[in-house]
Design an enzyme around this catalytic site. Structure first.
Site, PDB file in Angstrom:
ATOM      1  N   ASP A 188       0.836  -1.199   0.000  1.00 60.35           N
ATOM      2  CA  ASP A 188       0.000   0.000   0.000  1.00 60.35           C
ATOM      3  C   ASP A 188       0.876   1.257   0.000  1.00 60.35           C
ATOM      4  OD1 ASP A 188       0.890  -0.256   2.594  1.00 60.35           O
ATOM      5  OD2 ASP A 188      -1.056   0.108   3.544  1.00 60.35           O
ATOM      6  N   SER A 189       2.208   1.070   0.046  1.00 58.48           N
ATOM      7  CA  SER A 189       3.136   2.181  -0.193  1.00 58.48           C
ATOM      8  C   SER A 189       2.877   2.795  -1.566  1.00 58.48           C
ATOM      9  CB  SER A 189       4.584   1.705  -0.086  1.00 58.48           C
ATOM     10  OG  SER A 189       4.804   0.579  -0.925  1.00 58.48           O
ATOM     11  N   ASP A 200      -0.892  -6.229   0.131  1.00 58.47           N
ATOM     12  CA  ASP A 200      -1.272  -5.531   1.360  1.00 58.47           C
ATOM     13  C   ASP A 200      -2.778  -5.351   1.439  1.00 58.47           C
ATOM     14  OD1 ASP A 200       0.929  -4.983   2.952  1.00 58.47           O
ATOM     15  OD2 ASP A 200       1.288  -2.995   2.109  1.00 58.47           O
ATOM     16  N   LYS A 233      -1.267  -9.414   3.392  1.00 61.94           N
ATOM     17  CA  LYS A 233      -0.522  -8.886   4.539  1.00 61.94           C
ATOM     18  C   LYS A 233      -1.384  -7.877   5.271  1.00 61.94           C
ATOM     19  CE  LYS A 233       3.317  -6.112   4.081  1.00 61.94           C
ATOM     20  NZ  LYS A 233       2.858  -4.855   4.736  1.00 61.94           N
ATOM     21  N   GLU A 286      -1.532  -5.244   8.899  1.00 61.36           N
ATOM     22  CA  GLU A 286      -0.763  -4.602   9.954  1.00 61.36           C
ATOM     23  C   GLU A 286      -1.406  -4.840  11.313  1.00 61.36           C
ATOM     24  OE1 GLU A 286      -0.095  -0.462   9.082  1.00 61.36           O
ATOM     25  OE2 GLU A 286       0.701  -0.887   7.071  1.00 61.36           O
ATOM     26  N   GLU A 328       9.121  -4.018  10.754  1.00 61.05           N
ATOM     27  CA  GLU A 328       9.523  -2.722  10.186  1.00 61.05           C
ATOM     28  C   GLU A 328      10.041  -1.777  11.262  1.00 61.05           C
ATOM     29  OE1 GLU A 328       6.813  -0.892   7.395  1.00 61.05           O
ATOM     30  OE2 GLU A 328       7.861   1.025   7.487  1.00 61.05           O
TER      31      GLU A 328
END
Ligand SMILES: Nc1nc(=O)c2c([nH]1)NC[C@@H]1CN(c3ccc(C(=O)N[C@@H](CCC(=O)O)C(=O)O)cc3)CN21
Ligand SMILES: CC(C)C(=O)C(=O)O
Ligand SMILES: [Mg+2]
Length: 263
Positions: free
Chosen positions: A44-45, A83, A112, A114, A181
């Site tokens: 999602d960057s 993501d 993925k 968070e 991270e």
């Protein structure tokens, strides 16, 4: 033959480093695939590097589905992780499953999400239904406003112990991989030693099972402020393929990350 989660777990147990880069389109997917990347992360960057936004928060599930489709068309061998964007995993396990299904149908082999302890029930729910889950702990950019900026995590003893506990619990809940991270290298080494699933570090030191960076950072095309853990592979490279091949080689033989890239 496509890389699978089984391949990645075997790589961890052989201490063979896993090379990961983010990827958002078919042309780069094809190039990265040929360069020997083990995993491509549709991150999602892309909100920052493709869309020019300040954070990852505005990225939608439709955006992620579109880019995952593009990457899946371009890659034949690499394992594809997508993501879950902001708001699609911070809901009930049932709703999260519906969102994850869309990313898997678009061509991802794993999703993925968070978060640590708060995600355990969701990780159990998804993996019990056949959807591989990569957890992401430490600096979780979707929580940037809660964290007060993009800051190193796990520096205090209590926070470090919490991250170890979260990682162990996530593996027990069924997670197949964990991204760490911006955490101290020693802490990431301890987490990697305690888990049997691979850890993929970004600003987490050399002891992780693998490394990930944002593609546009290593190619030096991202105009924003670069984190300490970024290394520019374009300097001295003859081509993009050459730069990417050097990244893969340095991850595989442990030259990247050096201590200057960590905390
Ligand atoms: N282009 C890009 N690269 C990334 O690595 C990335 C994104 N975008 N977008 C989503 C998140 C945001 N990320 C970031 C952004 C900045 C720092 C950063 O500047 N960190 C400070 C840490 C300061 C400290 O606490 O000591 C650093 O100096 O690296 C870290 C992660 C990682 N992700
Ligand atoms: C940097 C990686 C871990 C990521 O989550 C992303 O690219 O969105
Ligand atoms: Mg991300």
């Amino acid at each position: 033959m496509r890389t699978t989660l089984t391949t990645l777990k075997a790589m961890k147990s052989r201490s063979e480093k896993i090379a990961v880069l983010t990827c958002y389109d078919a042309s780069f997917a094809s190039l990265l695939d040929a360069a020997g990347l083990d995993v491509l992360l549709v991150g999602d960057s892309l909100g920052m590097v493709i869309q020019g936004r300040e954070t990852t928060l505005p990225v939608t599930l439709a955006d992620m589905v579109y880019h995952t489709t593009c990457v899946a068309r371009g890659a034949e061998q690499a394992f594809i992780v997508a993501d879950m964007p902001f708001g699609t995993s911070q809901v009930t396990p049932e709703k999260t499953l519906e969102h994850a299904v869309q990313l898997m149908a678009a061509g991802a082999q794993m999703v993925k999400l968070e978060g640590g302890a708060v995600m355990l029930e969701t990780v159990r729910f998804l993996t019990a239904r056949g959807i591989p889950v990569c957890a992401h702990i430490g600096l979780t950019p979707q929580s940037v406003h809660q964290l007060g900026g993009y800051r190193v995590q796990g520096r205090e003893k209590d926070a470090a112990l919490q991250l170890i506990e979260d990682a162990v619990a996530l593996e027990q809940a069924g997670a197949g991989m964990v991204v760490l991270e911006a955490v101290p290298a020693l802490l990431a080494a301890e987490i990697t030693a305690q888990l049997s699933i691979p850890t993929i570090g970004i600003g987490a030191g050399a002891a992780c099972s693998g490394q990930v960076l944002v593609l546009y950072d290593i190619l030096d095309v991202f105009p924003g402020k670069k984190a300490r853990f970024v290394k520019n592979y374009m300097s001295g490279a003859a081509s993009i393929s050459d730069a990417v091949a050097r990244y893969v080689a340095e991850v595989k033989d442990g030259r990247f990350p050096a201590s200057e890239h960590g905390f």
